[in-house]
Motif scaffolding. Structure first.
Motif, PDB file in Angstrom:
ATOM      1  N   PHE A  68       1.172  -1.494  -0.267  1.00  0.00           N
ATOM      2  CA  PHE A  68      -0.197  -0.611  -0.162  1.00  0.00           C
ATOM      3  C   PHE A  68       1.052   0.602  -0.300  1.00  0.00           C
ATOM      4  N   ARG A  69       2.005   1.125   0.027  1.00  0.00           N
ATOM      5  CA  ARG A  69       2.849   1.692  -0.324  1.00  0.00           C
ATOM      6  C   ARG A  69       2.925   3.498   0.663  1.00  0.00           C
ATOM      7  N   TRP A  70       2.833   2.756   2.320  1.00  0.00           N
ATOM      8  CA  TRP A  70       2.534   2.910   3.487  1.00  0.00           C
ATOM      9  C   TRP A  70       4.071   2.870   4.203  1.00  0.00           C
ATOM     10  N   SER A  71       3.812   4.448   4.475  1.00  0.00           N
ATOM     11  CA  SER A  71       5.492   4.822   5.392  1.00  0.00           C
ATOM     12  C   SER A  71       5.212   4.039   6.840  1.00  0.00           C
ATOM     13  N   ASP A  72       6.083   3.306   8.138  1.00  0.00           N
ATOM     14  CA  ASP A  72       6.322   3.638   9.669  1.00  0.00           C
ATOM     15  C   ASP A  72       4.873   3.357  10.130  1.00  0.00           C
ATOM     16  N   ALA A  73       4.467   5.116   9.971  1.00  0.00           N
ATOM     17  CA  ALA A  73       3.905   5.595  10.666  1.00  0.00           C
ATOM     18  C   ALA A  73       2.580   5.372   9.985  1.00  0.00           C
ATOM     19  N   GLU A  74       2.328   5.247   8.628  1.00  0.00           N
ATOM     20  CA  GLU A  74       0.904   4.834   7.844  1.00  0.00           C
ATOM     21  C   GLU A  74       0.601   3.079   8.503  1.00  0.00           C
ATOM     22  N   VAL A  75       1.354   2.188   8.821  1.00  0.00           N
ATOM     23  CA  VAL A  75       1.374   1.297   8.929  1.00  0.00           C
ATOM     24  C   VAL A  75       0.603   0.852  10.553  1.00  0.00           C
TER      25      VAL A  75
ATOM     26  N   ARG B 154      -4.577  -6.821  -4.373  1.00  0.00           N
ATOM     27  CA  ARG B 154      -6.103  -6.957  -4.957  1.00  0.00           C
ATOM     28  C   ARG B 154      -6.855  -5.882  -4.431  1.00  0.00           C
ATOM     29  N   LYS B 155      -7.090  -6.034  -3.527  1.00  0.00           N
ATOM     30  CA  LYS B 155      -7.411  -5.036  -2.324  1.00  0.00           C
ATOM     31  C   LYS B 155      -6.205  -3.213  -2.923  1.00  0.00           C
ATOM     32  N   SER B 156      -4.625  -2.944  -2.874  1.00  0.00           N
ATOM     33  CA  SER B 156      -4.320  -2.115  -3.639  1.00  0.00           C
ATOM     34  C   SER B 156      -4.688  -1.589  -4.658  1.00  0.00           C
ATOM     35  N   GLU B 157      -4.920  -3.126  -5.843  1.00  0.00           N
ATOM     36  CA  GLU B 157      -5.396  -2.595  -7.125  1.00  0.00           C
ATOM     37  C   GLU B 157      -6.442  -1.722  -7.422  1.00  0.00           C
ATOM     38  N   PHE B 158      -7.324  -2.338  -6.730  1.00  0.00           N
ATOM     39  CA  PHE B 158      -8.558  -2.033  -6.610  1.00  0.00           C
ATOM     40  C   PHE B 158      -8.680  -0.415  -5.792  1.00  0.00           C
ATOM     41  N   LEU B 159      -8.487  -0.368  -4.844  1.00  0.00           N
ATOM     42  CA  LEU B 159      -8.372   0.976  -4.646  1.00  0.00           C
ATOM     43  C   LEU B 159      -6.958   1.930  -4.893  1.00  0.00           C
TER      44      LEU B 159
ATOM     45  N   LEU C 262      -9.337   2.613  -8.584  1.00  0.00           N
ATOM     46  CA  LEU C 262     -10.404   4.024  -7.459  1.00  0.00           C
ATOM     47  C   LEU C 262      -8.952   4.821  -7.689  1.00  0.00           C
ATOM     48  N   GLY C 263      -8.118   5.138  -7.638  1.00  0.00           N
ATOM     49  CA  GLY C 263      -6.895   6.034  -7.290  1.00  0.00           C
ATOM     50  C   GLY C 263      -6.731   7.046  -6.300  1.00  0.00           C
ATOM     51  N   LEU C 264      -7.588   6.274  -5.008  1.00  0.00           N
ATOM     52  CA  LEU C 264      -7.366   6.585  -4.122  1.00  0.00           C
ATOM     53  C   LEU C 264      -5.723   6.585  -3.405  1.00  0.00           C
ATOM     54  N   GLU C 265      -5.411   7.962  -2.600  1.00  0.00           N
ATOM     55  CA  GLU C 265      -4.315   7.863  -1.740  1.00  0.00           C
ATOM     56  C   GLU C 265      -3.554   6.798  -1.096  1.00  0.00           C
ATOM     57  N   PRO C 266      -2.487   6.400  -0.673  1.00  0.00           N
ATOM     58  CA  PRO C 266      -2.093   5.285   0.236  1.00  0.00           C
ATOM     59  C   PRO C 266      -3.224   5.965   1.370  1.00  0.00           C
ATOM     60  N   SER C 267      -1.982   7.393   2.107  1.00  0.00           N
ATOM     61  CA  SER C 267      -2.357   8.275   3.341  1.00  0.00           C
ATOM     62  C   SER C 267      -3.995   8.241   3.795  1.00  0.00           C
ATOM     63  N   TYR C 268      -4.967   8.511   2.405  1.00  0.00           N
ATOM     64  CA  TYR C 268      -6.427   8.208   2.827  1.00  0.00           C
ATOM     65  C   TYR C 268      -6.492   6.294   3.701  1.00  0.00           C
ATOM     66  N   LEU C 269      -6.147   5.657   2.496  1.00  0.00           N
ATOM     67  CA  LEU C 269      -6.320   3.919   2.950  1.00  0.00           C
ATOM     68  C   LEU C 269      -5.489   3.845   4.108  1.00  0.00           C
ATOM     69  N   ALA C 270      -5.213   4.141   4.264  1.00  0.00           N
ATOM     70  CA  ALA C 270      -4.173   3.870   6.199  1.00  0.00           C
ATOM     71  C   ALA C 270      -5.502   4.840   7.553  1.00  0.00           C
ATOM     72  N   HIS C 271      -5.641   5.546   7.148  1.00  0.00           N
ATOM     73  CA  HIS C 271      -6.533   6.843   8.322  1.00  0.00           C
ATOM     74  C   HIS C 271      -8.376   5.750   8.087  1.00  0.00           C
ATOM     75  N   ARG C 272      -8.054   4.832   7.308  1.00  0.00           N
ATOM     76  CA  ARG C 272      -9.600   4.162   6.724  1.00  0.00           C
ATOM     77  C   ARG C 272      -9.871   3.173   6.464  1.00  0.00           C
TER      78      ARG C 272
ATOM     79  N   LEU D  13      -9.943  -1.909   3.493  1.00  0.00           N
ATOM     80  CA  LEU D  13      -9.088  -3.078   3.229  1.00  0.00           C
ATOM     81  C   LEU D  13      -9.843  -4.717   3.591  1.00  0.00           C
ATOM     82  N   THR D  14     -10.375  -4.979   4.459  1.00  0.00           N
ATOM     83  CA  THR D  14     -11.382  -5.369   5.364  1.00  0.00           C
ATOM     84  C   THR D  14     -12.684  -6.611   5.046  1.00  0.00           C
ATOM     85  N   TYR D  15     -12.699  -5.842   4.243  1.00  0.00           N
ATOM     86  CA  TYR D  15     -13.613  -5.744   2.880  1.00  0.00           C
ATOM     87  C   TYR D  15     -13.568  -6.849   1.724  1.00  0.00           C
TER      88      TYR D  15
END
Length: 384
Positions: free
Chosen positions: A259-266, A286-291, A295-305, A309-311
């Motif tokens: 998900f291209r996260w930093s240590d803090a985002e993980v 698969r979730k990374s490729e889709f989201l 869909l173009g969502l930012e990695p930081s957006y997904l880290a906070h939400r 990624l559980t769906y």
């Protein structure tokens, strides 16, 4: 003739809604002593013809029943199990796992156990299910006080049965020496009774895990940044129980890279959704490729939400995405909802907000959505 008598008695007993009385069961026991034990009683054939075991199962089981000289006691047990509601397949399974169950005293053991469990509030269908799951433990009167404790621990009979289906090994362990001290330890580590019930329903083996390992899992949950006493702490412990300590660093690296996260985002992502850790690399990809890619969502957006990624992509997120895109392209949306809202709301709310209001303008939308959830692509969801 004996089996016919037992069958008739079982039919009579099954007409009673309450548990059969000991007096009625004594009729089964009393029906057999007048018959002389047959020195030629073929245990293996009995197991195949009467109990429904395969020939291989019967051969293995018969070694534990070589002392039987007549079918009197097994017939009584089988009649009891049939009246309790066990199917032929369930009976065969119980006998194959524990052939000595056929030697249990009906009047001395099984009737008192069923009576005790009924007094605890267990209906007969669930008692029958319990027999199928715990087998040999059921032929001991100590099962009643154990069940009383476990019903309180798991919060409901349904939770207990789910745990037993996953693993019944914990049922054989001593309550005072093994189980109760583990529960006390979990409470000391910040779990309330509700979360202990959830954790042990999903991971019943945790009840018999040595305390050093439990403390390791607690330390792992602490290291993930999940505060003790929070609603997520039990999920963090569940995740820690699913992953060996030496594999934890590799799992964290997988999340960072996928998900291209930093240590803090993980840390943020895992603290919000610790159940991500046991996910397979393929599922996360698969979730990374889709989201992110689609869909173009930012990695930081997904880290906070990170709950997103559980769906399931195929069973939840992609079908909902198609519905919203269809509505948007056909001018049926008054406002553009965020992806977090679309994917996170319950199915009932999603249907009420995005499907039901458009039955006239888009009469096939519900049908197309159902097809998409089955991973079938409706023609109306193919966008150019």
């Amino acid at each position: 003739m004996l089996r016919l008598r037992c069958s008739i008695l079982a039919q009579i007993l099954s007409s009673h809604s309450a548990s059969p009385s000991p007096e009625l069961w004594r009729l089964i026991s009393a029906a057999t002593p007048a018959i002389s034990p047959s020195p030629s009683f073929a245990v293996e054939e009995y197991l195949v013809q009467t109990c429904g075991l395969t020939r291989a199962q019967a051969l293995k089981a018969s070694a534990k029943l070589s002392h039987l000289k007549s079918p009197s006691k097994p017939d009584a047990v089988l009649a009891f199990l049939a009246d309790l509601g066990l199917s032929s397949a369930d009976v065969a399974s119980v006998v194959a796992k524990d052939p000595r169950f056929l030697c249990t005293g009906v009047d001395r053991t099984l009737v008192p156990v069923v009576s005790g469990l009924t007094n605890l509030g267990l209906p007969r269908p669930k008692i029958a299910r319990l027999v199928s799951l715990v087998g040999r433990f059921f032929r001991n009167k100590s099962v009643v006080p154990k069940l009383e404790y476990y019903l309180h621990l798991f919060g409901s009979s349904d939770n207990l049965l789910r745990a037993l289906k996953r693993s019944s090994y914990f049922f054989s362990y001593d309550l005072e020496r093994i189980i109760k001290p583990t529960v006390v330890l979990l409470r000391e580590c910040g779990l309330d009774d509700c979360h202990i019930a959830k954790l042990c329903t999903d991971k019943p083996g945790l009840l018999i895990t040595n305390h050093e390992r439990v403390l390791e899992m607690v330390a792992c949950a602490d290291g993930l940044g999940v505060p003790r006493g929070s609603g997520m702490f039990w999920r963090a412990l569940k995740a820690a129980a699913s992953i060996r300590q030496e594999n934890m660093a590799a799992k964290v690296d997988c999340l960072k890279n996928t998900f291209r996260w930093s240590d803090a985002e993980v840390g943020i992502a895992v603290s919000n959704a610790p159940q991500l850790l046991p996910s397979s690399k393929e599922s996360l990809q698969r979730k990374s490729e889709f989201l992110i890619s689609e869909l173009g969502l930012e990695p930081s957006y997904l880290a906070h939400r990170s709950m997103l990624l559980t769906y399931s992509v195929e069973g939840r997120m992609r079908p909902r995405y198609y519905v919203v895109k269809f509505l948007r392209e056909n001018g049926l949306l008054k406002r553009n909802p965020g992806y977090y809202t679309v994917f996170n709301i319950t199915e009932k709310i999603f249907m009420g907000r995005f499907i039901c209001p458009h039955t006239e303008a888009a009469p096939y939308l519900a049908e197309d959505y159902a097809a998409a959830c089955r991973e079938e692509m409706p023609a109306r969801f193919i966008f150019t």
